[in-house]
Design a protein around this motif. Structure first.
Motif, PDB file in Angstrom:
ATOM      1  N   ILE A  15       3.477  11.215  -8.775  1.00 26.62           N
ATOM      2  CA  ILE A  15       2.838  11.566 -10.045  1.00 26.62           C
ATOM      3  C   ILE A  15       1.895  12.749  -9.860  1.00 26.62           C
ATOM      4  N   LEU A  16       1.057  12.690  -8.830  1.00 32.10           N
ATOM      5  CA  LEU A  16       0.108  13.784  -8.591  1.00 32.10           C
ATOM      6  C   LEU A  16       0.842  15.070  -8.224  1.00 32.10           C
ATOM      7  N   GLU A  17       1.921  14.957  -7.478  1.00 27.19           N
ATOM      8  CA  GLU A  17       2.724  16.131  -7.142  1.00 27.19           C
ATOM      9  C   GLU A  17       3.281  16.789  -8.405  1.00 27.19           C
ATOM     10  N   GLU A  18       3.764  15.968  -9.344  1.00 25.67           N
ATOM     11  CA  GLU A  18       4.289  16.481 -10.606  1.00 25.67           C
ATOM     12  C   GLU A  18       3.189  17.157 -11.418  1.00 25.67           C
ATOM     13  N   VAL A  19       1.997  16.557 -11.419  1.00 27.94           N
ATOM     14  CA  VAL A  19       0.861  17.141 -12.143  1.00 27.94           C
ATOM     15  C   VAL A  19       0.521  18.520 -11.572  1.00 27.94           C
ATOM     16  N   ILE A  20       0.428  18.608 -10.246  1.00 23.14           N
ATOM     17  CA  ILE A  20       0.057  19.869  -9.602  1.00 23.14           C
ATOM     18  C   ILE A  20       1.141  20.924  -9.803  1.00 23.14           C
ATOM     19  N   ASN A  21       2.398  20.503  -9.749  1.00 24.71           N
ATOM     20  CA  ASN A  21       3.508  21.453  -9.885  1.00 24.71           C
ATOM     21  C   ASN A  21       3.705  21.938 -11.319  1.00 24.71           C
ATOM     22  N   ASP A  22       3.171  21.197 -12.284  1.00 21.02           N
ATOM     23  CA  ASP A  22       3.309  21.574 -13.693  1.00 21.02           C
ATOM     24  C   ASP A  22       1.917  21.770 -14.292  1.00 21.02           C
ATOM     25  N   ARG A  23       1.173  22.659 -13.677  1.00 19.99           N
ATOM     26  CA  ARG A  23      -0.255  22.812 -13.976  1.00 19.99           C
ATOM     27  C   ARG A  23      -0.545  23.217 -15.417  1.00 19.99           C
ATOM     28  N   SER A  26      -2.028  17.063 -16.768  1.00 16.86           N
ATOM     29  CA  SER A  26      -3.301  17.324 -16.082  1.00 16.86           C
ATOM     30  C   SER A  26      -4.408  16.381 -16.530  1.00 16.86           C
ATOM     31  N   ASP A  27      -4.432  16.051 -17.828  1.00 18.53           N
ATOM     32  CA  ASP A  27      -5.514  15.223 -18.370  1.00 18.53           C
ATOM     33  C   ASP A  27      -5.201  13.725 -18.362  1.00 18.53           C
ATOM     34  N   MET A  28      -3.913  13.364 -18.394  1.00 15.28           N
ATOM     35  CA  MET A  28      -3.547  11.965 -18.607  1.00 15.28           C
ATOM     36  C   MET A  28      -2.768  11.360 -17.432  1.00 15.28           C
ATOM     37  N   TRP A  29      -1.670  12.007 -17.039  1.00 15.35           N
ATOM     38  CA  TRP A  29      -0.931  11.508 -15.883  1.00 15.35           C
ATOM     39  C   TRP A  29      -1.823  11.482 -14.640  1.00 15.35           C
ATOM     40  N   PHE A  30      -2.677  12.474 -14.542  1.00 18.45           N
ATOM     41  CA  PHE A  30      -3.542  12.609 -13.365  1.00 18.45           C
ATOM     42  C   PHE A  30      -4.370  11.347 -13.141  1.00 18.45           C
ATOM     43  N   LEU A  31      -4.892  10.777 -14.216  1.00 18.90           N
ATOM     44  CA  LEU A  31      -5.714   9.570 -14.102  1.00 18.90           C
ATOM     45  C   LEU A  31      -4.895   8.387 -13.603  1.00 18.90           C
ATOM     46  N   THR A  32      -3.646   8.295 -14.070  1.00 23.21           N
ATOM     47  CA  THR A  32      -2.758   7.227 -13.607  1.00 23.21           C
ATOM     48  C   THR A  32      -2.460   7.391 -12.123  1.00 23.21           C
ATOM     49  N   GLY A  33      -2.158   8.614 -11.707  1.00 22.85           N
ATOM     50  CA  GLY A  33      -1.884   8.871 -10.296  1.00 22.85           C
ATOM     51  C   GLY A  33      -3.073   8.546  -9.416  1.00 22.85           C
ATOM     52  N   ASP A  85     -11.431  19.350 -10.575  1.00 24.79           N
ATOM     53  CA  ASP A  85     -10.548  20.279  -9.877  1.00 24.79           C
ATOM     54  C   ASP A  85      -9.377  19.450  -9.338  1.00 24.79           C
ATOM     55  N   ASN A  86      -8.256  19.471 -10.048  1.00 21.40           N
ATOM     56  CA  ASN A  86      -7.147  18.584  -9.710  1.00 21.40           C
ATOM     57  C   ASN A  86      -6.642  18.765  -8.282  1.00 21.40           C
ATOM     58  N   MET A  87      -6.567  20.002  -7.836  1.00 23.65           N
ATOM     59  CA  MET A  87      -6.059  20.253  -6.492  1.00 23.65           C
ATOM     60  C   MET A  87      -6.986  19.678  -5.426  1.00 23.65           C
ATOM     61  N   GLN A  88      -8.293  19.924  -5.573  1.00 23.50           N
ATOM     62  CA  GLN A  88      -9.236  19.441  -4.563  1.00 23.50           C
ATOM     63  C   GLN A  88      -9.373  17.922  -4.596  1.00 23.50           C
ATOM     64  N   VAL A  89      -9.397  17.345  -5.810  1.00 20.58           N
ATOM     65  CA  VAL A  89      -9.486  15.884  -5.918  1.00 20.58           C
ATOM     66  C   VAL A  89      -8.260  15.242  -5.258  1.00 20.58           C
ATOM     67  N   ALA A 127       0.842  -1.209   0.000  1.00 19.80           N
ATOM     68  CA  ALA A 127       0.000   0.000   0.000  1.00 19.80           C
ATOM     69  C   ALA A 127       0.870   1.250   0.000  1.00 19.80           C
ATOM     70  N   TYR A 128       1.899   1.262   0.816  1.00 17.92           N
ATOM     71  CA  TYR A 128       2.789   2.414   0.883  1.00 17.92           C
ATOM     72  C   TYR A 128       3.590   2.585  -0.416  1.00 17.92           C
ATOM     73  N   GLN A 129       3.942   1.485  -1.053  1.00 22.01           N
ATOM     74  CA  GLN A 129       4.691   1.571  -2.308  1.00 22.01           C
ATOM     75  C   GLN A 129       3.835   2.184  -3.417  1.00 22.01           C
ATOM     76  N   PHE A 130       2.589   1.732  -3.555  1.00 19.23           N
ATOM     77  CA  PHE A 130       1.701   2.315  -4.568  1.00 19.23           C
ATOM     78  C   PHE A 130       1.386   3.771  -4.233  1.00 19.23           C
ATOM     79  N   TYR A 131       1.200   4.050  -2.944  1.00 14.56           N
ATOM     80  CA  TYR A 131       0.919   5.425  -2.541  1.00 14.56           C
ATOM     81  C   TYR A 131       2.093   6.336  -2.885  1.00 14.56           C
ATOM     82  N   GLY A 132       3.310   5.898  -2.578  1.00 10.68           N
ATOM     83  CA  GLY A 132       4.481   6.727  -2.826  1.00 10.68           C
ATOM     84  C   GLY A 132       4.637   7.098  -4.284  1.00 10.68           C
ATOM     85  N   CYS A 133       4.409   6.127  -5.180  1.00  7.47           N
ATOM     86  CA  CYS A 133       4.512   6.404  -6.616  1.00  7.47           C
ATOM     87  C   CYS A 133       3.359   7.278  -7.093  1.00  7.47           C
ATOM     88  N   GLY A 134       2.150   6.994  -6.612  1.00  7.70           N
ATOM     89  CA  GLY A 134       0.993   7.813  -6.985  1.00  7.70           C
ATOM     90  C   GLY A 134       1.145   9.245  -6.511  1.00  7.70           C
TER      91      GLY A 134
END
Length: 406
Positions: free
Chosen positions: A51-59, A65-72, A168-172, A41-48
């Protein structure tokens, strides 16, 4: 690192080969189901999270925003499931009770949480936190009942409700992270960090929508590729990103990367079922096999002849085909149904993959070669389909112009 664009199947590739001691990973489970599900659980969380951090930081990057976000989202959604299953392994005393619960609840995080509350009698969350997490899990299940919305093209029911809306990527993200932090608090028996304190201002909803704007996830699906493109690009680029992240240990990347690769290979094989070439997959196979998870028996078997038909028949191409088939056979042998890199055990709590040594860099090259080959097939068949359509259009135009009208 080898340029991933130039990785191609070769005769010296071997899934089990150890070439780089620096990326060697030993897969060894403890045998304690609670600890092993928690670890994954922690391993999947860490990778997810990365990914979400990268999405938010590169808005301003719409692909992220549209594709990586779904994977995260999927990786953290899966970490929630693993975390709740870990808790059930801790509170259920009999192996049979765990097995029965896993079979009954499946991927349903709301049911898993409810079962934990019923039998656990653990009070690491207060009533407000319990209520928030319960409502959130129910909301998540309303969107993604089978844990496949963020792995495969959106289904018709999903599109009917959400097509052309903006998340809303940030709130989700904040809500998803809070849900996991509450599960983590239970896993750690009440211990939390300052950053993990409960925020009662967050809405207990999975999907939060916003007005159209850059930096948020647009829920769309192309008709031309039946929705595969978004998922394929999201997963392939997220794989390369996670593989290169330095602050995630190799052992913590291994399972998430192998899952993402395996899922990407399945997506590519399935998109070939929809190829527009004249001699494509038979209608019978299309109807019965396109939703299967069996890589070799159902998917490769039905696209192989199409690929061969449109190849140039050279010795080099036939050799590559045989290599890919051998490589896919290895993946199929390891993971027929797409679940052995998502969980440490089966429903019967038998460990899938234990006491094995792998070279992460070799695994990356091996699986990337398969992905690159299938991507090449998809692109080439698309080009051939366009040519076939042009010839057909010219023929019909000539027939029309030669028709005598009276």
């Amino acid at each position: 690192m080898t340029d991933s664009l130039y990785i191609w199947p070769s005769s010296d590739m071997d899934f089990w080969k150890i070439e780089n001691k620096g990326t060697e990973v030993v897969v060894k489970w403890s045998g304690n189901n609670f600890l092993d599900y928690k670890r994954l659980a922690y391993q999947f969380y860490g990778c997810g999270y990365k990914i979400l951090e990268e999405v938010i930081n590169d808005r301003l990057n719409n692909v992220k925003s549209d594709m990586w976000f779904l994977t995260g989202i999927f990786l953290i959604r899966h970490s929630l499931e693993l975390g709740l299953k870990s808790l059930l392994c801790r509170v259920l005393s009999r192996k049979k009770d765990i097995q029965d619960t896993f079979k009954k609840c499946g991927h349903d995080v709301a049911l898993l949480l409810k079962k934990y509350d019923e039998v656990g009698h653990e009070n690491f969350l207060n009533s407000e936190e319990k209520s928030w997490l319960s409502k959130y899990c129910i909301s998540l299940e309303d969107v993604d009942r089978k844990s496949d919305i963020f792995r495969f093209p959106f289904d018709d029911e999903f599109l009917l409700k959400y097509r052309n809306k903006f998340l809303d990527n940030m709130q989700v993200t904040n809500n998803l992270l809070q849900a996991f932090s509450l599960v983590k608090r239970c896993l750690e028996m009440g211990v939390i960090t300052e950053e993990e304190k409960f925020d009662n201002t967050l809405r207990s909803e999975f999907f939060i929508f916003t007005s159209p704007s850059s930096g948020n996830c647009y829920l769309w699906q192309s008709i031309s590729d039946v929705g595969f493109y978004v998922k394929i690009r999201g997963y392939t680029e997220a794989i390369d990103f996670i593989y290169q992240v330095k602050d995630i240990p190799n052992e913590d990347k291994l399972y998430p990367l192998m899952f993402m690769f395996r899922n990407t290979i399945e997506l590519y094989l399935k998109i070939l079922f929809y190829s527009r070439v004249e001699k494509g997959v038979s209608q019978k196979a299309f109807k019965s096999k396109r939703k299967s998870h069996r890589i070799k028996k159902d998917l490769w078997k039905n696209v192989k002849n199409m690929i061969v038909n449109y190849s140039d028949g050279s010795d080099e191409e036939l050799k590559t085909m045989k290599l890919v088939e051998k490589m896919l056979s290895e993946i199929d042998r390891l993971d027929k149904k797409g679940d052995k890199f998502r969980y440490p055990t089966s429903y019967s709590l038998e460990y899938y993959f234990d006491n094995r040594t792998l070279d992460l860099s070799n695994i990356y090259i091996y699986l990337k070669a398969i992905v690159n080959f299938l991507e090449g097939c998809d692109s080439e068949l698309d080009a051939i389909a366009d040519i076939e359509q042009e010839i057909k259009n010219e023929y019909e135009s000539d027939m029309y112009s030669n028709t005598e009208w009276y």
